[in-house]
Design an enzyme around this catalytic site. Structure first.
Site, PDB file in Angstrom:
ATOM      1  N   HIS A  46     -70.821  53.905  -8.427  1.00  0.00           N
ATOM      2  CA  HIS A  46     -70.052  52.875  -9.209  1.00  0.00           C
ATOM      3  C   HIS A  46     -68.560  53.347  -9.167  1.00  0.00           C
ATOM      4  CE1 HIS A  46     -69.454  50.619 -12.996  1.00  0.00           C
ATOM      5  NE2 HIS A  46     -68.708  51.354 -13.226  1.00  0.00           N
TER       6      HIS A  46
ATOM      7  N   TYR B 285     -68.106  53.137  -4.215  1.00  0.00           N
ATOM      8  CA  TYR B 285     -68.649  52.193  -3.390  1.00  0.00           C
ATOM      9  C   TYR B 285     -68.839  52.701  -2.453  1.00  0.00           C
ATOM     10  CZ  TYR B 285     -66.426  49.008  -6.878  1.00  0.00           C
ATOM     11  OH  TYR B 285     -65.916  48.410  -8.251  1.00  0.00           O
TER      12      TYR B 285
ATOM     13  N   GLU C  80     -67.203  42.433 -14.103  1.00  0.00           N
ATOM     14  CA  GLU C  80     -67.960  43.879 -14.133  1.00  0.00           C
ATOM     15  C   GLU C  80     -69.443  44.068 -14.645  1.00  0.00           C
ATOM     16  OE1 GLU C  80     -64.955  47.766 -13.429  1.00  0.00           O
ATOM     17  OE2 GLU C  80     -65.561  47.265 -15.543  1.00  0.00           O
TER      18      GLU C  80
ATOM     19  N   HIS D 115     -72.398  46.072 -16.838  1.00  0.00           N
ATOM     20  CA  HIS D 115     -72.610  47.429 -17.760  1.00  0.00           C
ATOM     21  C   HIS D 115     -74.073  47.310 -17.957  1.00  0.00           C
ATOM     22  CE1 HIS D 115     -70.470  50.096 -20.813  1.00  0.00           C
ATOM     23  NE2 HIS D 115     -70.000  50.245 -19.561  1.00  0.00           N
ATOM     24  N   ASN D 116     -74.897  47.236 -16.689  1.00  0.00           N
ATOM     25  CA  ASN D 116     -76.369  47.030 -16.729  1.00  0.00           C
ATOM     26  C   ASN D 116     -77.067  48.153 -17.322  1.00  0.00           C
ATOM     27  OD1 ASN D 116     -75.665  44.731 -15.555  1.00  0.00           O
ATOM     28  ND2 ASN D 116     -76.051  45.301 -13.607  1.00  0.00           N
ATOM     29  N   HIS D 117     -76.727  49.348 -16.821  1.00  0.00           N
ATOM     30  CA  HIS D 117     -77.755  50.338 -16.995  1.00  0.00           C
ATOM     31  C   HIS D 117     -77.537  51.003 -18.489  1.00  0.00           C
ATOM     32  CE1 HIS D 117     -78.689  51.926 -12.886  1.00  0.00           C
ATOM     33  NE2 HIS D 117     -79.079  50.519 -13.103  1.00  0.00           N
TER      34      HIS D 117
ATOM     35  N   ARG E 185     -59.960  45.766 -20.958  1.00  0.00           N
ATOM     36  CA  ARG E 185     -58.848  46.825 -20.778  1.00  0.00           C
ATOM     37  C   ARG E 185     -58.430  46.608 -19.166  1.00  0.00           C
ATOM     38  NH1 ARG E 185     -62.127  49.801 -23.641  1.00  0.00           N
ATOM     39  NH2 ARG E 185     -62.804  51.062 -21.987  1.00  0.00           N
TER      40      ARG E 185
ATOM     41  N   ASP F  61     -66.507  38.666  -8.238  1.00  0.00           N
ATOM     42  CA  ASP F  61     -67.910  38.892  -8.154  1.00  0.00           C
ATOM     43  C   ASP F  61     -68.446  40.173  -8.490  1.00  0.00           C
ATOM     44  OD1 ASP F  61     -67.161  40.746  -5.968  1.00  0.00           O
ATOM     45  OD2 ASP F  61     -67.944  39.648  -4.426  1.00  0.00           O
TER      46      ASP F  61
ATOM     47  N   GLY G 128     -63.633  42.474  -8.313  1.00  0.00           N
ATOM     48  CA  GLY G 128     -65.005  42.600  -8.625  1.00  0.00           C
ATOM     49  C   GLY G 128     -65.556  43.715  -8.745  1.00  0.00           C
TER      50      GLY G 128
ATOM     51  N   SER H 255     -72.763  46.594  -8.578  1.00  0.00           N
ATOM     52  CA  SER H 255     -74.103  47.445  -9.269  1.00  0.00           C
ATOM     53  C   SER H 255     -75.137  47.665  -8.667  1.00  0.00           C
ATOM     54  CB  SER H 255     -74.104  46.853 -10.715  1.00  0.00           C
ATOM     55  OG  SER H 255     -75.055  47.634 -11.363  1.00  0.00           O
TER      56      SER H 255
END
Length: 747
Positions: A44, A47, A89, A91-93, A112, A492, A529, A532
């Protein structure tokens, strides 16, 4: 003594990476140092698998004001001394574990990022993916995510102006929640996160630090889900009312000219904010965490450094300016305390009062290892690309097929969702959700407007990641062009499975290659970008789902188009095709193939040069006040696009509402026998526009000169959608299916 595998698993580091840390430090790291490495070397933050590939994406143009990755977001010069700052951005999990707070804090975090650039947030967008809505678990996730987005965005007073929602089984345990924010600032007021002045004081402003979000970056966002893991404590908790005050306090502090650097505390909390600011400035930091204001007692140094508590910002300022800056935050009732200083020696020295708890070169922390793997297309993927029209039966009733598609959760109106969001606050929204292919926002006191859109298509990338990557870039820029905006730049969010699996790495690499090719062909850089990865559970990955947000510019806010037919008696012209075709590639990855036949097969294709010409010609029609409406053909193909144009109709205040369409005999007679592929195929590079009839001959002539195929289809008016023998339906019946589809599915 070497650490255990359980500890390394908790912070998502491999044994080889741990050995690399020991080699760099020439000693074993202590627990705080190991936690900091785990966070900053996580996928995260670091990269590791994607950075070697991201360099393929073009990131500069004559309008770019920041290098991609150098700051918290991308900045684009839109003229008049103004810059637009934007980023998307994931915030899937966190949203999978705690959907309301996961989605809410995703909104807070992206806001932010924009604030850290010195820009006032003016718009939010979101891209969401869930499993099929016939599952109670998926419905719970959707409700929680929508509630979180609406709650946070509405409370901070930033309009949510556009977005998308799709459903597929592959997202059942891995929902995607991608949030995009757009801000505006004067170019000379843009802020930097680089702490580059030795002796500057580091100030921590905002919420008290708690235990929420620890291991959010490493343990939650950088590994796959396992059923037995209890991850709820790693999800952050948001306070949008505090964030609203924090926004105003930071902007006021920046306006004093006394803030040298500004950085938000997101993933990895204070560790990431302080270390990345120092790394950008080529300096070091000395932090005393005993000065960090907290909302929980008994916190260890490890917890303070890795907490991802929300609504916090880190500022750097000269010592003599600290009292004035703290006075601004006091005015807004925001805690703001000195917690350290910028040092000449590029070291990260962390103490708890007089007790040292971590000491390591900044470069060791900020320079995560990079992995360039070898991807491989699986045999199953190759087989999925084989699709023959003769193997797909033609439905007996075209009208019934259209109604079925309009009611599909992937096509039906999203009004029940976006009506929960305030999209008019700040009074800049000219074209809002549901009215056009992109949102349009006026730029006050300039006569200009910007357009913003967000798009993705996981099925296309699943079938051919290279062509799918091209198509998502084409789709978002086409949507900008359909409202009359010149595409300027992209952001992206690359949502993929476990990159250590060769077939997933292949998808990631090829999607990026395809996006890069399309960006160059269409003249748009990617300026910001997020990536994830590890979006999978029980060994099953999501569709490769690159999400792309686009920014466009209208020099005259009055010259824009909506998607609906604005009235009767207008000629309807299709740009991008001069006849209807029936090709297997048109049905590849289509909603028709999935919803009617239960198949995800085929190999989509796109002609980027044609795409560029079509978009440019559409923009010229809108700028010349010739086009009265414009709507692209995408999900559901031409028939669905026409139906949507009819249903949306004249939706202006006092407008006539839905408007029908009657195909000309010539057009209706030209529908191929495989009307399903012709009407429901999703071939790209096509836009439905309306014109005054007297302009049609000259427009067709201009289109031919511009190398743009065009086809006159019929005329607006009446109360039915008539395509000759294949299809003749009342618009109110189409509207009933479209407006009620999502609610019916969710019940």
């Amino acid at each position: 003594m070497a650490v255990t595998k359980e500890i390394l698993d908790e912070i998502a580091l491999s044994r080889a990476e741990y050995d690399m840390i020991v080699d760099r430090l020439d000693r074993e790291p202590n627990p705080v140092e190991l936690g900091m490495f785990g966070a900053l070397w996580s996928e995260h933050c670091g990269y590791k698998h994607s950075r070697p590939l991201l360099g393929m994406l073009p990131s500069r143009s004559a309008r770019t004001l920041s290098q991609a990755g150098a700051e918290n977001a991308g900045a684009i010069d839109i003229g008049n001394g103004l810059a637009v700052v934007f980023k998307v951005e994931s915030h899937n999990h966190p949203s999978a574990v705690e959907p309301l707070q996961g989605a809410a804090t995703g909104v807070g975090g992206i806001v932010r990022d924009i604030l850290a650039m010195g820009a006032r947030p003016i718009a939010l967008l979101n891209s969401l993916r869930f499993g099929p809505p016939d599952s109670a678990a998926n419905r719970r996730l959707l409700k929680g995510v929508v509630d979180g987005i609406g709650w946070y965005g509405n409370c901070i007073g930033v309009p949510d102006v556009a977005g998308e929602i799709y459903f597929d089984e592959c997202y059942s345990q891995n929902p995607l929640v991608n949030a995009m924010c757009v801000g505006i600032a004067r170019i000379e007021d843009l802020a930097s996160a680089a702490a580059d002045r030795t002796g500057d004081v580091l100030l921590l402003a905002g919420a008290g630090t708690g235990r929420d979000g620890i291991h959010g970056a490493s343990g939650l966002a950088s590994r796959t889900f396992e059923e037995e893991q209890e991850l709820r404590p790693t999800v952050q908790v948001g306070n949008p009312f505090l964030e609203k005050s924090l926004i105003e306090a930071c902007l006021e502090a920046l306006a004093t000219g006394r803030v040298r650097a500004l950085q938000d505390l997101g993933a990895a909390g204070l560790t990431s904010a302080a270390v990345e600011s120092a790394a950008r400035g080529g300096r070091g930091i000395a932090l005393d965490i005993s000065q960090v204001h907290r909302r929980e007692s008994g916190m260890t140094g490890y917890e303070v450094m890795l907490s991802e508590s929300q609504e916090r910002m880190l500022l750097a300022a000269a010592p003599e300016h600290v009292p004035a800056i703290r006075e601004v935050f006091d005015k807004w009732d925001i805690a703001c305390r000195p917690v350290g200083a910028v040092t000449e020696e590029p070291y990260a020295l962390i103490t708890d009062g007089a007790e040292p708890i971590a000491s390591t070169p900044v470069s060791h922390l900020s320079d995560a290892p990079r992995y360039r793997l070898t991807g491989r297309q699986s045999a199953e993927a190759i087989d999925r690309q084989r699709l023959r029209l003769r193997d797909i039966p033609v439905p007996s009733d075209a009208g019934a097929a259209l109604l079925h598609l309009l009611a599909s959760p992937n096509i039906a109106s999203r009004q029940s969702v976006y009506r929960q969001y305030d999209h008019q606050v700040q009074t800049n929204t000219v074209v809002g959700p549901g009215a056009g292919d992109a949102a349009v926002l006026r730029i006050k006191d300039t006569g200009q407007a910007i357009a913003v859109a967000i798009d993705g298509n996981g099925r296309h990338c699943f079938l051919d990641p290279y062509r799918g990557g091209q198509m998502v870039v084409a789709e978002v820029t086409r949507n900008l062009s359909c409202v009359g905006a010149e595409p300027l730049a992209l952001t992206d969010c690359l949502n993929f499975g476990n990159p250590e699996r060769p077939e997933v790495y292949y998808q990631l690499e090829q999607s990026i290659r395809g996006m890069a090719r399309a960006c160059r062909a269409l003249g748009v850089p990617v300026v910001s970008g997020n990536v994830s990865l590890y979006n999978e559970s029980q060994g099953t990955a999501i569709f490769p789902t690159p999400i792309v947000g686009g920014l466009g510019l209208l020099t005259d806010v009055k010259q824009h188009c909506g998607a609906g037919f604005p009235g009767a008696g207008l000629a309807v012209v299709l740009l991008g095709a001069d006849q209807l075709t029936a090709r297997a590639s048109d049905l590849a990855g289509s909603e028709y193939l999935s919803a009617v036949h239960g198949l995800v097969k085929g190999r989509p294709r796109i002609d980027l040069d044609l795409e560029r010409r079509v978009q440019g010609f559409c923009r010229s029609l809108i700028a010349g006040a010739l086009a009265k409406s414009a709507h692209d053909c995408s999900d559901g193909g031409l028939a669905v696009a026409l139906a949507e144009c009819c249903i949306i109709g004249d939706n202006r205040i006092g407008g006539t509402g839905p408007v029908g369409f009657r195909a000309s005999d010539e057009f209706a007679n030209g529908v191929p026998s495989r009307w399903d592929a012709a009407l429901f195929g999703e071939a790209p590079s096509r836009i439905v526009v309306t014109l005054e009839p007297e302009y049609v001959p000259s427009v067709l002539q201009s289109a031919e000169a511009a190398g743009v195929p065009a086809l006159t289809m019929g005329t607006t008016g009446g109360s039915r959608l008539t395509l000759g023998s294949p299809m003749d339906l009342p618009v109110d019946k189409l509207a009933g299916a479209w407006h009620g589809g999502l609610n019916t599915a969710l019940q």
